[in-house]
Design an enzyme around this catalytic site. Structure first.
Site: not given
Ligand code: SER
Length: 318
Positions: A12-13, A35-36, A51-52, A141, A145
Site C-alpha cells: 500500500g501507500q 500483503d493480499i 489475508n489478515i 473509517y 479508527k
Molecule cells: N488519508 C486518509 C483518508 O483520506 C485519512 O486517514 O481516508
C-alpha cells in the site's frame, strides 16, 4: 533464528515506503513484507501473501519468521469504507484484534497501528485540534479508527501490550499511490499536473485539511517505534501535524512550476467527509514525548514531488 519485523499491507501507500526504510535500517532479510496483493518489483527481501482476516495464516507467518514486531497497515480508507461499511468494519477491527491478541499472548513484543485525523468529526474544534477533544467521527473509517484507539489503550493498560500509534494526516508521496482516501487528491494533482497540466478536483477550493509529506510520516513512524517505552505516554494514538493546505493553495504552488496548470472543481461525496475533519492539528504531545518535528512545508514538498515525479515520467514509471 534472529527476530524479524512484519509489515502487513506492504504493497500500500505507506507500506511500500516503510518497508524500504525499515530494510535500510534492519537489513532486507529482517523485514518481512506481506500483503493480499503481490509486491511491486522494487521491494527486495522476503514477501508473504497474507489475508489478515485469516488468523491461522498470520500465526504461521509469525512463527516461520520469528516475528517479534508488527506494523499493521492493512485497512480500508475513508472513501472506500463508505461504499462497503460492513466489510470495512470487519477488516479494520478484526485485523487489529488478531495482532493485539498475539501481543497479549506474548508471541510478539511490539505493534505499530495507524490511526487517522478521521477519528475527529464535525463537532471537533477544527483549528489546532487538541490531542484530547470531542471525537464524534461521522465516517465508518473514522468510527473504526476511534474504536481501534480505545482498544489499543485498553490492551496496553490491561495486558501491558506495547502498542504505539499515530493519527496520520493525509499522506503525500511519489513512490506509491494512495487508494480510497479523501485526501488522495493531493497526490493525484501532482500526477495530472505533470502529465496533462490540468486537474479536476473532487473537493472544493477551500477544503483545508491536515496533510504530510511521506518522508516525514515514515520518520515519525520509525521514531515512535524506536523510542524507549516510557516515553510513549499516550497509548491510544498521537496527534501528528505536517502541512495544512487546501486545493487552491496547492494548485497555486504547482503553478509556480507550471504556469499553464489549471484546476477545476467538481465536488463528490468525499466533500462531506473532508468537511467533517479538522483543518489543522496540535501535535505538541508528540513533540514533547518523543521529540517529534516535521521537516517539510508546502513549498519544499511541492519542489520534491515535482522533481521526483518528472524523473519517474522520463523513465516511463508513472
Ligand atoms: N488519508 C486518509 C483518508 O483520506 C485519512 O486517514 O481516508
Amino acid at each position: 533464528m534472529s527476530e524479524t519485523i512484519l509489515v502487513i499491507g506492504s504493497s500500500g501507500q505507506i507500506g511500500t515506503e516503510l518497508v524500504e526504510e525499515l530494510r535500510k535500517i534492519y537489513g532486507n532479510q529482517n523485514v518481512i513484507a506481506s500483503d493480499i496483493k503481490e509486491p511491486n518489483n522494487s521491494q527486495e527481501g522476503p514477501f508473504e501473501t497474507l489475508n489478515i482476516l485469516d488468523k491461522d495464516q498470520l500465526l504461521s507467518i509469525i512463527n516461520k519468521h520469528n516475528v517479534k514486531e508488527v506494523y499493521l497497515l492493512a485497512a480500508l480508507l475513508s472513501a472506500t469504507a463508505e461504499k462497503n461499511p460492513e466489510f470495512a468494519w470487519e477488516l479494520n477491527m478484526n485485523s487489529l484484534f488478531h495482532v493485539l491478541n498475539l501481543a497479549k499472548d506474548g508471541i510478539i513484543n511490539k505493534i505499530f497501528w495507524p490511526s487517522s485525523i478521521a477519528v475527529f468529526g464535525p463537532t471537533t474544534p477544527k483549528q489546532n485540534t487538541p490531542q484530547s477533544t470531542i471525537m464524534e467521527p461521522s465516517t465508518v473509517y473514522g468510527i473504526s479508527k476511534q474504536a481501534g484507539e480505545r482498544w489499543c489503550e485498553y490492551y496496553h493498560k490491561k495486558y501491558n501490550v506495547d502498542v504505539r500509534s499515530i493519527r496520520y494526516p493525509g499522506l503525500i508521496g511519489y513512490k506509491s499511490l494512495p487508494g480510497g482516501g479523501t485526501t488522495d487528491y493531493a497526490v493525484d494533482i501532482f500526477h495530472q499536473a505533470i502529465k496533462t497540466r490540468q486537474y479536476k478536483c473532487f473537493l472544493n477550493e477551500s477544503s483545508t485539511l491536515p496533510m504530510m509529506y511521506m518522508p516525514d510520516a515514515i520518520k515519525a513512524t520509525i521514531q515512535i517505534m524506536q523510542a524507549p517505552s516510557e516515553q510513549i505516554k499516550i497509548r491510544s494514538s498521537y496527534n501528528l501535524a505536517g502541512i495544512s493546505f487546501n486545493p487552491k493553495e496547492i494548485s497555486d504552488e504547482i503553478k509556480k512550476h507550471f504556469s499553464d496548470f489549471e484546476i477545476f472543481y467538481e465536488e463528490d461525496f468525499r466533500q462531506q467527509i473532508a468537511d467533517s475533519w479538522p483543518q489543522s492539528i496540535d501535535d505538541s504531545h508528540a513533540q514533547i514525548d518523543w521529540n517529534w518535528h516535521s521537516n517539510y512545508n508546502l513549498e519544499t514538498m511541492t519542489n520534491d514531488m515535482i522533481k521526483n515525479l518528472e524523473q519517474l515520467l522520463k523513465q516511463n514509471k508513472i
